[in-house]
Design an enzyme around this catalytic site. Structure first.
Site, PDB file in Angstrom:
ATOM      1  N   LYS A 127      34.358  41.754  37.436  1.00 54.36           N
ATOM      2  CA  LYS A 127      34.786  42.193  38.766  1.00 54.36           C
ATOM      3  C   LYS A 127      34.513  41.101  39.794  1.00 54.36           C
ATOM      4  O   LYS A 127      33.412  40.551  39.858  1.00 54.36           O
ATOM      5  CB  LYS A 127      34.047  43.477  39.181  1.00 54.36           C
ATOM      6  CG  LYS A 127      34.538  44.716  38.474  1.00 54.36           C
ATOM      7  CD  LYS A 127      33.825  45.965  38.959  1.00 54.36           C
ATOM      8  CE  LYS A 127      34.430  46.505  40.224  1.00 54.36           C
ATOM      9  NZ  LYS A 127      33.881  47.834  40.580  1.00 54.36           N
ATOM     10  N   VAL A 128      35.521  40.833  40.585  1.00 57.09           N
ATOM     11  CA  VAL A 128      35.453  39.795  41.610  1.00 57.09           C
ATOM     12  C   VAL A 128      35.953  40.387  42.924  1.00 57.09           C
ATOM     13  O   VAL A 128      37.030  40.996  42.954  1.00 57.09           O
ATOM     14  CB  VAL A 128      36.337  38.585  41.230  1.00 57.09           C
ATOM     15  CG1 VAL A 128      36.235  37.500  42.291  1.00 57.09           C
ATOM     16  CG2 VAL A 128      35.955  38.046  39.854  1.00 57.09           C
TER      17      VAL A 128
END
Length: 316
Positions: A127-128
């Site tokens: 996740k970014v």
């Protein structure tokens, strides 16, 4: 409904060993997500981590966190792996990079690659956040064939930009996490009742259109932050309202369980773009601009994840 998928937005050791498996086995969910706030809640409040934390005493706080979190992620990955092996579009668990690296693309890329290599599972998404540097990170990870979950997406403009990057570069599964209920929490106190509990869905629908305009077959809209913030709404309000084709909804347990009691039998038809524009004009009468709100909510979301992560690390 093959075009719509339901994921679980929750992670905790006891849950993973029990109810999580039940939800998978009965076909209720086909993926899961985690974030710094969820890990903070689980690790600081659940008794199931205490013995392991005691054994790790003396190690650095982030090392303790990663030991605990990666164990949970691996457990979720194993439980979801049969779904992934059957259909590589499903069966994913997401792990977020250190929120304090959010404004440093190079360090974020290094950490993401390290975590993905350590976990060594094809059904793990990194996740970014959809910050300015985060978009650079997304590009690098997709080029490295790492599945990504782009999170804290509030702006349709940003959603479209990310979808364009993924359309060109994504070689693995990717989702764009569009946050929903925080819009209503922000806007509802400022507008009359006839406009309440709609801004989140309107904005999310516009993001969905932007993503679909550019996305390739590996990329989907993932509606997140779908737990209700108002007691006047049904617990599954945002799941049912955003049950669109080629989309995913990751929901907290309360919303998930409510939806499973009376699930949709077919996908919803999204509002037309003309209806979206008409609603936005009504908001402007009350001096509300959704794009400005989106920028504010992104900043607040980044801060909130940092605060949760700091609270978790300090608990060790």
């Amino acid at each position: 409904m093959q075009e719509f998928s339901l994921w679980c937005d929750f992670i905790e050791r006891d849950f993973l060993e029990n109810d999580f498996l039940k939800l998978i086995n009965k076909g209720a969910i086909c993926g899961a997500t985690s974030n710094p706030s969820l890990f903070c809640e689980a690790i600081t409040k659940s008794a199931f981590y205490k013995d392991e934390i005691a054994k790790l005493k003396g190690k650095k706080a982030k090392e303790i966190y990663e030991t605990l979190a990666l164990k949970d992620i691996l457990q979720a990955s194993s439980a979801l792996m049969p779904l992934y092996e059957k259909d590589p579009n499903n069966g994913y668990i997401s792990l977020e990079i250190d929120p304090f690296l959010e404004d440093d693309a190079a360090k974020s890329i290094d950490e993401a690659k390290r975590l993905f290599k350590t976990l060594n599972r094809p059904n793990v998404m990194i996740k970014v956040p959809a910050s300015e540097s985060g978009i650079e990170v997304v590009s690098a990870l997709t080029q490295a064939s790492i599945p990504v979950n782009v999170t804290l997406v509030f702006s349709p403009k940003i959603a479209g930009e990310i979808a364009q990057i993924l359309a060109k570069e994504a070689q693995k599964r990717a989702v764009i996490s569009v946050f929903v209920s925080r819009f209503d929490k922000e806007i509802d106190p400022l507008v009359p009742k006839n406009l309440q509990a709609q801004s989140g869905i309107i904005n999310a629908t516009e993001c969905y259109y932007q993503i679909n305009q550019h996305a390739n077959k590996l990329t989907s809209t993932l509606f997140a932050s779908t737990g209700v913030k108002s007691n006047s709404l049904a617990k599954d309000y945002y799941i049912k309202a955003l049950c669109f084709k080629n989309s995913i909804n990751t929901a907290p347990l309360e919303a998930l369980n409510a939806y499973l009691l009376d699930p949709n039998t077919e996908c919803q038809t999204p509002l037309k773009t003309t209806e979206i524009e008409a609603f936005k004009k009504e908001l402007k009468v009350h001096n509300i601009d959704l794009e400005n709100t989106a920028q504010k909510l992104l900043k607040e979301g980044l801060i909130a994840f940092k605060q949760s992560f700091e609270k978790l690390l300090s608990s060790f």
